[in-house]
Motif scaffolding. Structure first.
Motif, PDB file in Angstrom:
ATOM      1  N   UNK A  67       0.837  -1.211   0.000  1.00  0.00           N
ATOM      2  CA  UNK A  67       0.000   0.000   0.000  1.00  0.00           C
ATOM      3  C   UNK A  67       0.865   1.252   0.000  1.00  0.00           C
ATOM      4  N   UNK A  68       1.903   1.215   0.812  1.00  0.00           N
ATOM      5  CA  UNK A  68       2.799   2.378   0.882  1.00  0.00           C
ATOM      6  C   UNK A  68       3.465   2.624  -0.468  1.00  0.00           C
ATOM      7  N   UNK A  69       3.916   1.553  -1.121  1.00  0.00           N
ATOM      8  CA  UNK A  69       4.550   1.710  -2.420  1.00  0.00           C
ATOM      9  C   UNK A  69       3.583   2.290  -3.437  1.00  0.00           C
ATOM     10  N   UNK A  70       2.348   1.825  -3.398  1.00  0.00           N
ATOM     11  CA  UNK A  70       1.344   2.341  -4.327  1.00  0.00           C
ATOM     12  C   UNK A  70       1.092   3.831  -4.114  1.00  0.00           C
ATOM     13  N   UNK A  71       1.306   4.308  -2.880  1.00  0.00           N
ATOM     14  CA  UNK A  71       1.100   5.724  -2.567  1.00  0.00           C
ATOM     15  C   UNK A  71       2.342   6.569  -2.838  1.00  0.00           C
ATOM     16  N   UNK A  72       3.420   5.939  -3.365  1.00  0.00           N
ATOM     17  CA  UNK A  72       4.623   6.695  -3.706  1.00  0.00           C
ATOM     18  C   UNK A  72       5.595   6.850  -2.553  1.00  0.00           C
ATOM     19  N   UNK A  73       5.416   6.094  -1.474  1.00  0.00           N
ATOM     20  CA  UNK A  73       6.329   6.161  -0.328  1.00  0.00           C
ATOM     21  C   UNK A  73       7.672   5.552  -0.725  1.00  0.00           C
ATOM     22  N   UNK A  74       8.763   6.091  -0.198  1.00  0.00           N
ATOM     23  CA  UNK A  74      10.104   5.598  -0.534  1.00  0.00           C
ATOM     24  C   UNK A  74      10.550   4.470   0.390  1.00  0.00           C
ATOM     25  N   UNK A  75      10.130   4.485   1.648  1.00  0.00           N
ATOM     26  CA  UNK A  75      10.546   3.477   2.619  1.00  0.00           C
ATOM     27  C   UNK A  75       9.566   3.503   3.787  1.00  0.00           C
ATOM     28  N   UNK A  76       9.597   2.412   4.593  1.00  0.00           N
ATOM     29  CA  UNK A  76       8.700   2.299   5.745  1.00  0.00           C
ATOM     30  C   UNK A  76       9.526   1.939   6.975  1.00  0.00           C
TER      31      UNK A  76
END
Length: 641
Positions: A271-280
């Motif tokens: 989900x984070x990747x789909x939102x354009x997040x670089x890292x978690x």
């Protein structure tokens, strides 16, 4: 006394324990005939106990509190139990004893190990013995370049008193950040040693808040991809709870997610990747975020790290106060390794410092050749001390393939044996039992040997200098031909998962029954005969795509021997100009050298000739290659792809 034939007699035996002294004694009463020959004897034994005293054992933790504990008590007669465990009281004979106990305590960044040992407690009266954790000092390993302990940490003590010995060891996962040991006086009776085993490499990941010293103590999740080698600096954003994370403000940033239940992160990260997040960054429910990264398997969509609960709360508080960025650095491809056996003999000093350098280490340039597509292997350099028969408390670690690393290895009387498997193993908490190995050896301080593992040509052969030669002993052929050896003398391996190997033995043209391997004993007739040993190997795995099959045949003569005698199986060693991926780049011509040798103990071969054929289409067609002598029993062939 004289005993007539057919009669018996009683013989009084008097023992004076005061003259014997404390200990165990034995002897014989012997009956002889008139000519002095022994007719009968009986064994006598005597145990003389010394005076007994009470020792009361007190245990103090690092905070100065007395704690309930029953430290180990050991002496020349073995372990001593407690006569009053509730009061920690033991009754012991006069003599010398070792007492020891250990702790594992939590710290902000992981765990700390403490060990208190009193190696020479001399008991001559009732006494109180105190083991005090406050007196422990850190074991410091200083390295030329920044390094962290990776994999299992272990330590051990060895004690010998009166001819009996005890080795005790402790291992702990790499969540252990520090080791403390109690200084001791110099031991005067018997032998004592404290040793600790370390394996240190460049930090895998460091995450620090920019322009501060605030280290997050972060760990990559097992399936995380890595940040690039040059690192990254990202603005941190509070994305809320893992159950309902909000990534709307985290595009191009690192999302900090509270994960109080420890729920799996795969879907969350997608989900984070789909939102354009670089890292978690996941905030764990424990005070430490410790976990173990693995180099293989399905990967998360983004770099995923975990930090401890308290650290996470501090990071989120900083984010709430204003813009906060985090700098990520580290590497999984450490260009150096420090294999350290720190040793303190007869005494643990007030400062335990081991500074790694060429003055106390060999500097080994090691190449791990890549023969497949996985890119990673398993390896371990097992180390053990002279009073041990084998290594313990040392398990498996990962190493990149197609890679050269500078490895510092403690010199002196520590024995080492390196083992390298061409792919990764599932459980790193088990000793590595698969893969190639060398013979146990010690290293000379300042030495600069080179090692190459899985280097071409990998094939069956009898390694030069092997401790298990292939011999005939009487009417038995003791075949000891490893399925796989590589370009470096002494390296060998049996088959492992994904490998197949077979062997057939012929005697005067007739197949010998019961032979399926070239590593077995075969009983044959005594008469001299001609033999042929054929051996086939193959590998079917994405971890091995270079030289996937071999076919080898040896012809020799043999007859009965009166002692173990090497069989005349000629061996071929290859020098191939390959790179770290066991490949020859480009289409240019190149040379391959072939050296012919006999097993050690046999004469140098005479009248040797070599014919080389090459295939440039994966074995579909073969053609003769130009070959000429290039030294004694060495031949050079020219290949033009």
């Amino acid at each position: 006394v004289r005993v007539p034939a057919g009669s018996s007699a009683e013989v009084p035996l008097t023992v004076d324990p005061a003259r014997a002294g404390q200990g165990k004694f034995y002897g014989y009463v012997t009956a002889t005939t008139a000519d002095g020959s022994v007719a009968a004897h009986t064994t006598l034994s005597l145990v003389v106990h010394g005076p007994t005293h009470r020792i009361t054992v007190k245990t103090i933790d690092k905070d100065g509190e007395q704690v309930a504990d029953l430290p180990t008590i050991w002496g020349a007669e073995g372990f001593v139990g407690y006569s009053d465990p509730a009061a920690a009281v033991a009754e012991v004979e006069e003599g010398v004893y070792q007492l020891n106990t250990s702790w594992t305590t939590s710290a902000e960044d992981g765990e700390e190990l403490r060990h208190v040992v009193l190696p020479e407690v001399r008991v001559t009266k009732d006494m109180t013995v105190t083991l005090d954790a406050r007196k422990t000092v850190p074991v410091e390993i200083r390295t030329p370049r920044p390094a962290e302990q990776r994999g299992i940490m272990s330590y051990q003590t060895y004690r010998e008193i009166g001819g009996r010995s005890l080795t005790q060891g402790t291992m702990y996962f790499d969540i252990a950040k520090r080791l403390y040991i109690s200084p001791t006086a110099k031991v005067t009776e018997g032998t004592f040693e404290f040793a600790s085993r370390w394996q240190l490499v460049a930090p895998l990941v460091e995450a620090k808040v920019s322009r501060t010293r605030f280290d997050l103590g972060a760990y990559y999740m097992p399936a995380s991809p890595l940040f690039p080698e040059h690192g990254a600096t990202l603005t941190a954003v509070d994305a809320g709870d893992a159950a309902d994370a909000d990534f709307s403000r985290a595009r191009g940033k690192v999302a900090v997610v509270d994960n109080p239940t420890g729920a799996g992160e795969r879907t969350l990260v997608e989900r984070a990747a789909a939102a354009g997040v670089r890292a978690v960054i996941l905030v764990h429910f424990n005070d430490t975020g410790w976990t173990r990264w693995r180099p293989t398997g399905d990967r998360n969509a983004l770099p995923t790290l975990r930090i401890g609960k308290n650290t996470g709360a501090e990071l989120l508080a900083r984010i709430a106060r204003g813009s906060t960025s985090v700098r990520f650095t580290g590497t999984a491809r450490s260009p150096y390794l420090y294999d350290v056996m720190q040793v303190s003999e007869q005494q643990v000093p007030r400062k335990v410092v081991h500074s790694v350098s060429a003055r106390n280490s060999a500097v080994v340039r090691t190449t791990y050749a890549d023969n497949g597509v996985t890119g990673w292997a398993s390896e371990q350099r097992f180390g053990w001390r002279p009073y041990q028969n084998t290594a313990w408390l040392q398990y498996t670690r990962f190493v990149p393939l197609g890679f050269e690393r500078t490895e510092y290895v403690s010199a002196g009387d520590t024995a080492w044996q390196h083992r390298v498997h061409h792919t990764t193993t599932f459980d790193v908490d088990q000793p590595l039992i698969a893969g190639m190995r060398d013979d146990p050896r010690t290293y000379r301080a300042g030495g600069q040997p080179r090692e190459t593992w899985q280097g071409a040509v990998v094939r069956p052969s009898i390694p030069a200098g092997t401790s298990t030669p292939t011999v005939r002993d009487g009417n038995v052929l003791r075949l000891r031909v490893p399925e796989f050896t590589d370009s470096q003398a002494g390296h060998w391996s049996p088959t492992t998962g994904g490998d197949t190997a077979s062997a057939v033995l012929y005697r005067d043209g007739e197949r010998v029954d019961g032979v399926g391997s070239a590593w077995q004993n075969v009983t044959v007739p005594a008469e001299r005969a001609r033999y042929r040993l054929d051996m086939e190997t193959s590998r079917d795995s994405e971890a091995w795509t270079r030289g996937v099959a071999t076919s080898t045949s040896w012809s020799f003569e043999s007859g009965r021997t009166n002692a173990a005698t090497p069989l005349s199986l000629l061996q071929l060693d290859y020098d191939v100009p390959v790179d770290v991926r066991n490949s020859v780049r480009g289409t240019r011509s190149h040379h391959v050298d072939v050296r012919v040798r006999a097993q050690e103990g046999l004469p140098v071969p005479r009248g040797v000739s070599v014919r080389v054929e090459a295939s440039y289409d994966d074995g579909r067609t073969w053609s003769a290659a130009r070959t000429h002598a290039h030294g004694r029993n060495t031949f050079r062939t020219s290949l033009t792809p």
